[in-house]
Enzyme design. Structure first.
Site, mmCIF file in Angstrom:
data_model
loop_
_atom_site.group_PDB
_atom_site.id
_atom_site.type_symbol
_atom_site.label_atom_id
_atom_site.label_comp_id
_atom_site.label_asym_id
_atom_site.label_seq_id
_atom_site.Cartn_x
_atom_site.Cartn_y
_atom_site.Cartn_z
ATOM 1 N N ASP A 66 0.819 -1.204 0.000
ATOM 2 C CA ASP A 66 0.000 0.000 0.000
ATOM 3 C C ASP A 66 0.860 1.264 0.000
ATOM 4 O O ASP A 66 2.082 1.211 0.149
ATOM 5 C CB ASP A 66 -0.936 0.012 1.227
ATOM 6 N N ASN A 135 -7.981 -3.865 14.416
ATOM 7 C CA ASN A 135 -9.345 -4.055 13.923
ATOM 8 C C ASN A 135 -9.425 -5.132 12.841
ATOM 9 O O ASN A 135 -10.448 -5.300 12.189
ATOM 10 C CB ASN A 135 -9.930 -2.741 13.395
ATOM 11 N N HIS A 137 -7.503 -5.341 10.057
ATOM 12 C CA HIS A 137 -7.185 -4.997 8.673
ATOM 13 C C HIS A 137 -5.851 -5.605 8.251
ATOM 14 O O HIS A 137 -4.938 -5.762 9.065
ATOM 15 C CB HIS A 137 -7.199 -3.478 8.446
ATOM 16 N N GLU A 142 -9.728 -2.065 5.423
ATOM 17 C CA GLU A 142 -10.398 -1.829 6.693
ATOM 18 C C GLU A 142 -11.664 -2.691 6.793
ATOM 19 O O GLU A 142 -12.139 -3.249 5.805
ATOM 20 C CB GLU A 142 -10.779 -0.345 6.795
#
Length: 259
Positions: A66, A135, A137, A142
């Site tokens: 990314d 979380n 990801h 996400e």
């Protein structure tokens, strides 16, 4: 999915050995690299192998997961800069063989399509290094991300921006958008090696390994892949219901392979 639960100080060396074995087998191979704090120790362990003459990545191609949108490439916290500093220079890789999504492109959708095409042209990724967010990801996929998603533009959640604020002067300086390989793109790699430490990652690890496959926990999609290895410490394993089983399976594995 294989879970290897180790003392924290052993995580990096074991993960690096898995990565190195794949790249030797595929020589020169294609490596998927991740940023964040979790993979840094793995890169350090690979660097030690290279220094000892046990590994050569000078012809290996690499693709980053990314990149932030809009951040200058020479900004010290752009992922292009981080990959250059922590991966290319330390591992003796050829910069021409290492690619990061172009978060400065005039046409971001086209940049994403071209990135997908470049991975395919290289023959796909042999081994992908992953971290995991609290979380769940992976990359910047996400919660709510499509489990079939490809490289695309994503909005970063407030929680992710706050977690990454430690690399910037203030959370307000953290970009709000990114380009990220999709979950479907990640699942195309031949082998996925995920590294995690600490109790803060424990619930994400539990959901990734034992929870239902759900967009609520993007890493749970790893259950759909035939060759995934999670290398985690005891704290990251602390929420697993089957932690003792995973430990016993790994302990017995060499004995089974030696038969």
């Amino acid at each position: 999915m294989e879970l290897i639960i180790l003392p924290s100080h052993d995580v990096d060396a074991v993960a690096a050995r898995l990565v190195a074995d794949d790249l030797r087998a595929a020589s020169p191979g294609v490596l998927g690299v991740a940023t964040g704090s979790s993979p840094l120790g793995v890169y350090a362990a690979l660097e030690r192998m290279i220094a000892a003459g046990d590994l050569d990545l000078s012809r290996t191609r690499a693709f980053a997961l990314d990149e932030y949108v809009g951040i200058p490439a020479d900004h010290p916290e752009s992922y292009a800069a981080v990959i250059r500093r922590e991966v290319v220079e330390r591992l003796g890789m050829n910069p021409a063989f290492v690619r990061v999504p172009d978060g400065r492109a005039d046409d971001l959708e086209l940049a994403c399509a071209e990135y997908e095409a470049a991975i395919r042209h290289a023959g796909g990724i042999d081994v992908q290094i992953l971290g995991i967010g609290a979380n769940g990801h992976i990359g910047f996929n996400e919660p709510s991300s499509s489990l079939a998603s490809r490289t695309r533009v994503k909005t970063l959640t407030r929680a992710t921006r706050e977690a990454n604020a430690r690399f910037f002067d203030d959370v307000a300086d953290v970009p709000t958008h990114c380009l990220t390989q999709g979950i479907g793109t990640i699942l195309d790699a031949q082998h996925l090696v995920l590294v995690a430490r600490g109790e803060a990652k424990a619930e994400a690890i539990r959901q990734a390994a034992e929870g239902p496959v759900s967009a609520r926990w993007p890493a749970s999609a790893l259950q759909l892949h035939p060759n995934v290895t999670l290398v985690i410490d005891d704290d990251a394993a602390s929420h697993l219901e089957l932690g003792d089983y995973y430990r016993e399976t790994y302990r017995l594995k060499p004995a089974v392979e030696d038969r």
